[in-house]
Design a protein around this motif. Structure first.
Motif, short mmCIF file in Angstrom:
data_model
loop_
_atom_site.label_atom_id
_atom_site.label_comp_id
_atom_site.label_asym_id
_atom_site.label_seq_id
_atom_site.Cartn_x
_atom_site.Cartn_y
_atom_site.Cartn_z
N TRP A 1 37.16 49.91 34.74
CA TRP A 1 36.86 48.87 35.75
C TRP A 1 38.14 48.26 36.31
N LEU B 1 35.08 47.03 41.02
CA LEU B 1 34.14 45.90 41.07
C LEU B 1 34.34 45.03 42.30
N ALA C 1 37.76 36.44 35.68
CA ALA C 1 36.64 36.32 34.73
C ALA C 1 35.69 37.51 34.86
N ILE C 2 35.55 38.03 36.06
CA ILE C 2 34.67 39.20 36.24
C ILE C 2 35.24 40.38 35.44
N ALA D 1 37.11 40.13 32.83
CA ALA D 1 36.92 39.82 31.40
C ALA D 1 35.48 40.15 30.97
N GLY D 2 34.53 39.86 31.85
CA GLY D 2 33.13 40.19 31.53
C GLY D 2 32.92 41.69 31.43
N ALA D 3 33.52 42.42 32.36
CA ALA D 3 33.39 43.89 32.32
C ALA D 3 34.07 44.44 31.06
N PHE E 1 34.38 42.85 28.25
CA PHE E 1 33.50 42.50 27.13
C PHE E 1 32.38 43.54 27.02
N ALA E 2 31.80 43.90 28.17
CA ALA E 2 30.75 44.93 28.17
C ALA E 2 31.30 46.25 27.62
N LEU F 1 31.61 46.06 23.90
CA LEU F 1 30.31 46.18 23.23
C LEU F 1 29.83 47.63 23.25
N LEU G 1 39.72 41.83 23.90
CA LEU G 1 39.08 42.61 24.96
C LEU G 1 40.02 43.69 25.49
#
Lengths: 333, 323
Positions: free
Chosen positions: A67, A117, A128-129, A131-133, A135-136, A139, A172
């Motif tokens: 990403w 993205l 932050a976007i 960081a969210g990606a 995190f995904a 996971l 992350l």
């Protein structure tokens, strides 16, 4: 930061690939500059000219599934990550053939199928976007990583500190790629930035400062960062010192109304440090490629740019009804 | 059917949906210990990959929700108090609500944001706002205002399964209230108002928290021979305009009860819709019972001065009928 394994520098093939990609970005943007000047583009364009080594040196390490988030100056990241020149050009021309169907424009070019993205009109909006990606990706545990491209201007936003904190705590797979082009819109960043940006990052993670006009230096720094991210060691910060050759925005002279925020001499000095000319000289000096081969690349890019512009110009205008179907998945606004 | 507390219904919905779909994750401040009560027991059941505490950084949390959703997860973000929407608002208004359009529809953002709203508990001005009007204006996000345990469960499950950002506005201080909740996989569709009481004299639309007061007002009015039809929209975006219009066509009078501040409130929107689309049915002015344009004070006596209550609602209905 310690030098890491398998970082002996790019291969000849990788160098040529990066040369080609940097040149593509430059020529596409020169065309956008000209089309903007003649009033062919409906909206603002923020050009990446002079910063090409930053996006290309990092994206050379990325897979299609990784990403990236980008900035309002996002054409270079889009193309470096493998986005289609035609689809991007048509988007900036506001055509339904555009990658976002003419709904996003220059500041929002995105291609999810390539892990892009999106460029982002909010300074710091991608942090932050990403960081969210990341995190995904963590996971999922599938080795994907995320890169957040941002600038010196965004480093003064609070989310910069916040995302570094979360990314470090949660280890992350994220790379903070700060392209310090020295300007926060129309203000020299040194006038609005206390201390060194990299020092802020050092409180959280390994941070390195590189010459952002040297694609090999960027490539090396990114190799280490990507290696750390993929092996689960957490985030890395890179500050690439570079320079924004064009104004904040192409309509800048009109907006400044005769005012100035930098010297022409400074622009000329940095123009001489062109990352593409520098790589070309390196390729010739090291006999990595003969001039004729580099000229062939130039010719093929000329064709791509001409085709992309023609494709964009010929496209049907965006569908004015489409927006109603895009606010919600599965429902009309 | 079983009687459940409002907070328990939310907790049940979270359990059921996290169990149903391993892609559902939940993060936010103090969610592991379940300080707000609604996430109790989730950590032990689902582990820290799927439910975890975050730093206090709403501006980043809202953005991370967007990134994780774009990357394939169904994200539940707990924002604790709805005033914290403001600290996280950039990614809500500039990213969450717009990214699907800006990308030409390339992505879906299955995000559910939980937050408690409303005053009446001396939590002072920064913990008692009712900010759904700003959310309604963002575009691209659903706004849910469950007034009872059954709707709380059904709307939350629907939101988590949905493919769009949804703000689930929990009525703060109502967590202990009991109501019948249907057994099984109870879902409530968005944009479907509930007629909680039928009546021929006046339509009262009450939102979230305010439904309980409106029911009490309806009881008072019934004793005076006024039959109120009480409409609970249940979701503000999408809004079941047709149900409200139908009711006003039947009664000819409309009172809207909303805990948001008056200016540009949800009540203002509903009043505008009816004035625009059902003007001919109105036999008198539309009345709005809202919070005055004043920040919520700490002192309970000063809070009571601002908040709608059964008496003020009943008075508004009487005024509407007399005009």
């Amino acid at each position: 930061m310690t030098t890491r394994r398998n970082n002996s520098g790019p291969t000849d093939g990788q160098l040529l690939g990066m040369y080609e990609r940097m040149l593509l970005i430059r020529r596409i943007e020169e065309r956008l500059r000209d089309d903007s000047a003649t009033g062919k583009l409906p909206g603002a364009v923020h050009l990446y000219i002079g910063q090409e080594a930053c996006g290309v040196g990092v994206c050379a390490h990325l897979e299609e599934t990784d990403w990236v988030t980008s900035t309002h100056r996002g054409h270079g990241h889009f193309l470096a990550k493998g986005g289609e020149p035609k689809a991007m050009m048509a988007e900036i021309w506001a055509k339904r053939t555009g990658v976002c169907k003419g709904m996003g424009g220059s500041m929002h070019v995105a291609d999810l199928s390539k892990g892009i993205l999106g460029a982002n009109g909010i300074v710091g909006g991608g942090l932050a976007i990403a960081a969210g990606a990341a995190f995904a990706a963590k996971l999922d545990g599938n080795g994907r990583i995320a890169v957040c491209f941002f600038g010196d201007g965004a480093s003064n936003q609070g989310v910069f500190m916040e995302t570094m904190n979360v990314a470090t705590l949660w280890r992350l797979p994220l790379i903070f790629m700060c392209e310090n082009n020295q300007f926060s819109e129309f203000t020299p960043s040194k006038e609005v930035t206390a201390g060194e940006i990299a020092d802020r990052a050092r409180a959280f993670m390994p941070a390195t400062v590189v010459d952002g006009n040297d694609v090999i230096a960027v490539w090396r720094a990114a190799a280490d960062a990507v290696d750390r991210a993929r092996s689960g060691e957490g985030p890395t910060f890179i500050e690439a010192k570079t320079y924004r050759i064009r104004g904040h925005i192409e309509a800048e002279p009109m907006m400044l109304g005769g005012g100035k925020y930098r010297d022409d001499v400074e622009i000329q000095e940095w123009t001489k440090k062109c990352p593409i000319a520098r790589l070309r000289a390196h390729l010739l000096e090291t006999r990595t490629a003969p001039a004729a081969a580099l000229d062939d690349i130039e010719a093929s890019i000329h064709g791509i740019v001409t085709d992309a512009a023609a494709y964009a110009e010929a496209g049907e205008p965006a569908d004015p009804e489409l927006g109603f179907d895009l606010m919600f998945a599965g429902a009309r606004a | 059917m079983a009687k459940k507390r409002y907070i328990q219904a939310i907790n049940d919905a979270l359990f059921e949906e996290m169990e149903r779909d391993p892609k559902v994750i939940l993060f936010g401040e103090d969610v592991e210990l379940a300080i707000m009560g609604d996430t109790r027991g989730l950590l032990a059941k689902f582990g820290r990959d799927r439910i975890r505490n975050t730093p206090i950084c709403e501006a980043t949390l809202t953005g991370m929700a967007v990134g994780a959703a774009a990357a394939g997860y169904r994200v539940i973000l707990h924002l604790m108090f709805s005033n914290f929407i403001y600290t996280g608002f950039d990614a809500i208004a500039n990213q969450m609500g717009k990214l699907r359009l800006m990308t030409g529809g390339q992505l879906k953002l299955p995000i559910t944001v939980l937050c408690g709203y409303g005053g009446g508990r001396s939590t002072a001005a920064q913990h008692s706002d009712t900010p759904y009007p700003v959310l309604m204006n963002v575009g691209g996000i659903h706004v849910l205002t469950p007034s009872n345990a059954a709707d709380a469960k059904g709307l939350l499950k629907q939101a988590i399964r949905g493919d769009n950002p949804s703000f689930f506005m929990e009525a703060s201080g109502r967590g202990g209230e009991m109501a019948e909740v249907p057994d099984g996989d109870h879902l409530v569709p968005f944009g479907s108002a509930a007629i909680l009481r039928e009546g021929k004299d006046a339509t009262v639309v009450a939102i979230g928290h305010m439904v309980k007061f409106a029911l009490e007002a309806a009881d008072q009015l019934a004793k005076q021979g006024v039959a109120v039809e009480l409409v609970d929209p249940r979701t503000l975006v999408p809004l079941d305009e047709a149900a409200i219009i139908r009711s006003v066509q039947k009664t000819g009078h409309l009172v809207v009860v909303d805990e948001a501040r008056d200016r540009c409130s949800a009540a203002s929107q509903i009043a505008a819709v009816i004035a625009d689309k059902a003007f001919g049915a109105l036999k008198g002015p539309i009345k709005r019972v809202t919070v005055p344009n004043v920040a919520m004070p700490y002192a309970a006596i000063a809070e009571r001065r601002l908040l709608p209550n059964p008496t003020s609602i009943a008075e508004a209905v009487t005024t509407a009928l007399a005009a």
